[in-house]
Structure formats: C-alpha cells, structure tokens
Design a protein around this motif. Sequence first.
Motif, PDB file in Angstrom:
ATOM      1  N   MET A 132      -2.319  -4.607   5.567  1.00 54.09           N
ATOM      2  CA  MET A 132      -1.342  -5.510   4.963  1.00 54.09           C
ATOM      3  C   MET A 132      -0.460  -4.798   3.942  1.00 54.09           C
ATOM      4  O   MET A 132       0.641  -5.265   3.641  1.00 54.09           O
ATOM      5  CB  MET A 132      -2.061  -6.683   4.288  1.00 54.09           C
ATOM      6  CG  MET A 132      -2.938  -7.504   5.224  1.00 54.09           C
ATOM      7  SD  MET A 132      -2.041  -8.259   6.593  1.00 54.09           S
ATOM      8  CE  MET A 132      -1.067  -9.474   5.735  1.00 54.09           C
TER       9      MET A 132
ATOM     10  N   PHE B 161       9.033 -11.710   7.042  1.00 52.69           N
ATOM     11  CA  PHE B 161       7.889 -11.123   6.347  1.00 52.69           C
ATOM     12  C   PHE B 161       6.641 -11.968   6.525  1.00 52.69           C
ATOM     13  O   PHE B 161       5.558 -11.445   6.850  1.00 52.69           O
ATOM     14  CB  PHE B 161       8.194 -10.963   4.854  1.00 52.69           C
ATOM     15  CG  PHE B 161       6.975 -10.822   3.996  1.00 52.69           C
ATOM     16  CD1 PHE B 161       6.231  -9.652   4.018  1.00 52.69           C
ATOM     17  CD2 PHE B 161       6.550 -11.873   3.186  1.00 52.69           C
ATOM     18  CE1 PHE B 161       5.087  -9.529   3.242  1.00 52.69           C
ATOM     19  CE2 PHE B 161       5.417 -11.758   2.413  1.00 52.69           C
ATOM     20  CZ  PHE B 161       4.678 -10.582   2.436  1.00 52.69           C
TER      21      PHE B 161
ATOM     22  N   SER C 249       3.459 -10.664   8.662  1.00 57.44           N
ATOM     23  CA  SER C 249       2.212 -10.480   7.910  1.00 57.44           C
ATOM     24  C   SER C 249       1.120 -11.405   8.437  1.00 57.44           C
ATOM     25  O   SER C 249      -0.034 -10.991   8.597  1.00 57.44           O
ATOM     26  CB  SER C 249       2.444 -10.744   6.417  1.00 57.44           C
ATOM     27  OG  SER C 249       3.421  -9.872   5.897  1.00 57.44           O
TER      28      SER C 249
ATOM     29  N   ASN D  31       1.775   0.329  10.881  1.00 53.98           N
ATOM     30  CA  ASN D  31       1.155   0.928   9.696  1.00 53.98           C
ATOM     31  C   ASN D  31       0.787   2.385   9.949  1.00 53.98           C
ATOM     32  O   ASN D  31       1.045   3.270   9.122  1.00 53.98           O
ATOM     33  CB  ASN D  31      -0.086   0.129   9.298  1.00 53.98           C
ATOM     34  CG  ASN D  31      -0.653   0.573   7.970  1.00 53.98           C
ATOM     35  OD1 ASN D  31       0.041   1.126   7.123  1.00 53.98           O
ATOM     36  ND2 ASN D  31      -1.938   0.350   7.775  1.00 53.98           N
TER      37      ASN D  31
ATOM     38  N   CYS E 273      -0.162 -10.111  11.668  1.00 54.49           N
ATOM     39  CA  CYS E 273      -1.152  -9.042  11.488  1.00 54.49           C
ATOM     40  C   CYS E 273      -2.523  -9.641  11.222  1.00 54.49           C
ATOM     41  O   CYS E 273      -3.534  -9.180  11.746  1.00 54.49           O
ATOM     42  CB  CYS E 273      -0.739  -8.132  10.335  1.00 54.49           C
ATOM     43  SG  CYS E 273      -1.892  -6.778  10.006  1.00 54.49           S
TER      44      CYS E 273
ATOM     45  N   PHE F 240       3.315  -3.987   4.701  1.00 51.59           N
ATOM     46  CA  PHE F 240       4.332  -5.042   4.697  1.00 51.59           C
ATOM     47  C   PHE F 240       4.807  -5.347   3.283  1.00 51.59           C
ATOM     48  O   PHE F 240       5.935  -5.812   3.095  1.00 51.59           O
ATOM     49  CB  PHE F 240       3.792  -6.288   5.401  1.00 51.59           C
ATOM     50  CG  PHE F 240       3.368  -5.991   6.814  1.00 51.59           C
ATOM     51  CD1 PHE F 240       4.257  -5.440   7.717  1.00 51.59           C
ATOM     52  CD2 PHE F 240       2.070  -6.203   7.234  1.00 51.59           C
ATOM     53  CE1 PHE F 240       3.874  -5.123   9.011  1.00 51.59           C
ATOM     54  CE2 PHE F 240       1.673  -5.899   8.521  1.00 51.59           C
ATOM     55  CZ  PHE F 240       2.567  -5.352   9.405  1.00 51.59           C
TER      56      PHE F 240
ATOM     57  N   GLU G 118       9.725  -7.078  13.616  1.00 44.34           N
ATOM     58  CA  GLU G 118      10.073  -8.394  13.085  1.00 44.34           C
ATOM     59  C   GLU G 118      10.609  -9.317  14.178  1.00 44.34           C
ATOM     60  O   GLU G 118      10.206 -10.478  14.269  1.00 44.34           O
ATOM     61  CB  GLU G 118      11.114  -8.248  11.965  1.00 44.34           C
ATOM     62  CG  GLU G 118      11.473  -9.558  11.294  1.00 44.34           C
ATOM     63  CD  GLU G 118      12.417  -9.372  10.114  1.00 44.34           C
ATOM     64  OE1 GLU G 118      12.818 -10.397   9.523  1.00 44.34           O
ATOM     65  OE2 GLU G 118      12.768  -8.214   9.786  1.00 44.34           O
TER      66      GLU G 118
ATOM     67  N   ALA H  25       1.434  -4.762  14.496  1.00 44.99           N
ATOM     68  CA  ALA H  25       1.478  -4.625  13.048  1.00 44.99           C
ATOM     69  C   ALA H  25       0.680  -3.410  12.582  1.00 44.99           C
ATOM     70  O   ALA H  25       1.126  -2.634  11.722  1.00 44.99           O
ATOM     71  CB  ALA H  25       0.950  -5.898  12.379  1.00 44.99           C
TER      72      ALA H  25
ATOM     73  N   LEU I  91      -0.594  -6.101  -1.153  1.00 42.79           N
ATOM     74  CA  LEU I  91       0.862  -6.274  -1.123  1.00 42.79           C
ATOM     75  C   LEU I  91       1.514  -5.671  -2.363  1.00 42.79           C
ATOM     76  O   LEU I  91       2.603  -5.086  -2.282  1.00 42.79           O
ATOM     77  CB  LEU I  91       1.209  -7.758  -1.019  1.00 42.79           C
ATOM     78  CG  LEU I  91       0.819  -8.471   0.277  1.00 42.79           C
ATOM     79  CD1 LEU I  91       1.112  -9.962   0.180  1.00 42.79           C
ATOM     80  CD2 LEU I  91       1.542  -7.876   1.484  1.00 42.79           C
TER      81      LEU I  91
ATOM     82  N   GLU J  36       3.279 -15.888  -1.709  1.00 45.48           N
ATOM     83  CA  GLU J  36       3.395 -15.343  -0.350  1.00 45.48           C
ATOM     84  C   GLU J  36       2.020 -15.189   0.290  1.00 45.48           C
ATOM     85  O   GLU J  36       1.839 -15.452   1.483  1.00 45.48           O
ATOM     86  CB  GLU J  36       4.116 -13.989  -0.387  1.00 45.48           C
ATOM     87  CG  GLU J  36       5.503 -14.027  -1.034  1.00 45.48           C
ATOM     88  CD  GLU J  36       6.436 -14.998  -0.360  1.00 45.48           C
ATOM     89  OE1 GLU J  36       7.184 -14.576   0.527  1.00 45.48           O
ATOM     90  OE2 GLU J  36       6.418 -16.199  -0.713  1.00 45.48           O
TER      91      GLU J  36
ATOM     92  N   ILE K 135       0.603 -16.892   3.806  1.00 48.91           N
ATOM     93  CA  ILE K 135       0.000 -16.106   4.891  1.00 48.91           C
ATOM     94  C   ILE K 135      -1.386 -16.639   5.215  1.00 48.91           C
ATOM     95  O   ILE K 135      -1.749 -16.820   6.391  1.00 48.91           O
ATOM     96  CB  ILE K 135      -0.065 -14.613   4.502  1.00 48.91           C
ATOM     97  CG1 ILE K 135       1.346 -14.040   4.401  1.00 48.91           C
ATOM     98  CG2 ILE K 135      -0.891 -13.827   5.520  1.00 48.91           C
ATOM     99  CD1 ILE K 135       1.398 -12.666   3.749  1.00 48.91           C
TER     100      ILE K 135
END
Length: 482
Positions: A237, A12, A16, A329, A19, A240, A168, A325, A61, A253, A257
């Motif tokens: 974003m 993840f 992320s 989406n 991206c 994700f 991934e 990424a 998120l 998180e 990132i």
Amino acid sequence: MSRENFRSRLGFILVSAGCAIGIGNVWKFPYVTGANGGGVFVLFYILSLIIMGVPILTMELAVGRASRKSAVEGYRALEPKGSRWHVHGWLGIIGCCLLMMFYTTVAGWMLGYCVKFAAGTFNGMTPADVDAVWTNMLANPGEMTLWMALIVLAGFAVCSFGLQKGLERISKWMMICLLALIVILAVNSLTLEGAMEGVKFYLLPDFERAAEVGIGNVIVAAMNQSFFTLSLGIAAMEIFGSYMSDANRLPGEAVRICCLDTFVALMSGMIIFPACSSFGIEASSGPPLIFLTLPRVFVSMAGGRVWGALFFLFLTFASFTTIIAVFENIMACCMDTFGWSRRKATILGCVFMLLASMPCLLGYNLWYFELTLPNGVTGQVQDVEDFLVSNLLLPIGSLIYLLFCVSKWGWGFDRYLAEANKGTGLGMSPKLKRYFQFVLPLLILVILLVGLATWFWRILVCAVVVLFVWFMARRGAAKASR
C-alpha cells in the motif's frame, strides 16, 4: 524523470482498494468466517480493522506520501541518518514477490474455472465429476501454467502503460464491474430457498458457537485476517501513498479504503453462505469451498452455468486488481532503486514472475511434498509461501512500520502525525500516541506469536524481530544522542 500522480481522488481510492480486495476477501474471508463461528468472527474482524487496520494503513500511506518514493527509497528518505530502517523496504519487496508467487497460480485457477463454466464444461456433472475437474487441473502442470501465464502477462501488460493510463484506468473499470457483479450475485443467493438460515449463521453473533472454537482463537483469527485482507506490512500500500496528492488527510482515505474492502468481504459471504445453506452444504470446508463446494451448488442451480461463470469472473477481477497493484509496486521499486525504465522493469519483472510462480504450481504435481510448518499445519510449496507472508512478513512488517512511525529512533510520531493530517477531512488525534506506542505493538505481537505452534518458534521469531529492529535503529539512535 517526474513522478506520476493519480488522475483523481476516486482513482486513488479504487486502485488502493483494488490492491486490498483480493483472495483475502473473496476466498479466505468466507471460509475463515465459517470455521470460526460466523457472526462473532465478523464482529471482531470489523473491530480489528478499526483499532489496527486503519492506523497501520495510514502509516504505510504516510511513508509513501512524505517520501514520494517506493519502499526502499522511501525509508531512506525519512529514516534518521545512519540508521537501517530501509532494510525492511527490501523485505517488503521480497514479501510482495512471495505473495505473487502463489497468488498468480490461485488467480489462474479462478480464470480457468470462469472459462470452464462459460464454455459449459460443468453442465450435467455429478458431484464426483465436479471434484474430478479440480483434481485433474492440479495434476496437469501444463493447464495450470497456461492460466498462470495469462494472468502474469496481462498484469505486466497493464502496468507497462504507467500509473494513469494503465493501472488507474484498468483498475477503475474492473472495480466498477466487480462491485456490480457482487451485488447481482448476492441478490441471486438471497432469493434461494432457505437462504436466510445462511444469513443468520453469517451475520448474527452466536457466542456459544464461537466458544466451541474458542473465543481467543476467534479473536486472533479476526486480527490476522484484518492484516491479510489489507496486505499491510509488505509495502503493497505504501507505493500508492507516493502517488497521491496532499489534498486529503490519510485517516479519512484509509477509512474509505477499509470500508470498500470490508463491503466486498461481507458481500462475498452474502453470496456463499446463503447458497450453501440453500443446498445443505457446510460452509466451513476450508479453501476447497471455492473450487469444490460452490461449483456443486452452481451445477444444481437453475442457470448455474451463467451464475458460475459470473462468480468466477468476479473472483478473477478481485484477484487481478491486487496482482496489478503489487506488480506496480515491484516495478516502481526497481525503477526508483536501480534507475530502470518502465519498459525494462516490465520485461524483467514479467520473466522473473513467470519463473518464480512455477514452484507453487509444480508443488501440486511434479514437486509435491509435505512438511510441518511452524504453525503446526502440514503443507507443501504454496503453504510454505503463504505461511511466510501471512504469519511472518505481514505482522512483522506492520510492527516495523508502526515502530518507524511512532518511535524516536525512527521517523517519529510528530512527523507521522503531521503527514497524516495534511489536507482536509477526517484526521488523526495526537491523543492516540500512547496507544500507538504501547498497546498496538502488543496486539501485533499477539498475532505474530499465536500464528506459531510451539514456544521454540515463538521465542526464535521474537529474538529475530528484536535484533532486526535494534540493528535498523542503533546507528541512528547513537547519532541522535550526541
């Protein structure tokens, strides 16, 4: 059909961050830093990420994780009954498409230069010859179409395998390679004679130099860059969040990132500024820095063929992780909203993106034109697309996500806070509520309005934003008051 989840927390974070890491870090960040006085800009950029980037990232998120859906359906699942917040989901997808309409062309340039350096095309060239490679490529729609098509086809091929087996798995390996390449390239730049002068310009704040540009201009440029580099506001974003687990709190998180994203941006500067300083080249030369200035540096450098190929391979990896990424989406939105299979979304998405990328590509040759944009810049097709995304959709979209998460007419601060603090790790304090409700919207409005050159455009955009937010919230607010 059950929704896929990331195989691991590392997956993840790397996807992320992949991206977020892209052209904004490795192309735009260095030249914007150079144009805005160096170290002072970097200082305000990091501050902007802390006070603006991290909070907005947690909101995207949170919407994704709470809804377990893509942009449009995510809003629909969380918005008050009868409201129209989901309209912004569509605008977010349009923003992703607009972003990719020029991103694929620029990524194609990077791939093309990587191949040219590896093949020895630049060996023994004079500065005029190096410049001619760039101008000849822009004048050749066939060559640019080849590089762009390879990027688009490869991107959708990766996404066709799904989240775990495609996005991934590939992103994890590309990010590991990217991080290794950037460290190798930075170390090489730092060993060049005279490199430390470039490092001083880059990292040591000099407020006198920044004052020549204007401290206010430097601050606003840093704030705007913090949104562009994280791709905030267009639901890039959010998707994700819909794939992640509930085990970890979102602020922690988001910080991870942002740290990874910032590391790549700072290390890109550690490649570029020492190299430019060593060869006596101005680092504030705008976008041509990557495709005109640096190739001249590599041509003059011992082992320049290898270093040039590695540098443009690094740029290709950085842009490609963003591309796959955002493609994911777009595809996820089509699958969630229209019930398409992944195969159908891959085929139709690929065909659409190949066609949609052509205006930018042809804008440098067959469809070339110039016009003055609302930010006062004279540009052509790519500049129009970039302006719409960077100056309008990113700040406006971030403002809408913010209002949706903290206002009583949207999802609401308490629900957002509960989702953000679900799990273990660094959490979000409820004491930030007033800051999120009153201060942060004003900061985003500053970014939005300063990006427009005249008061006419500023007033017009403000009116459109106010009417849009009122339209989305009005029916839900009316029902809530009963």
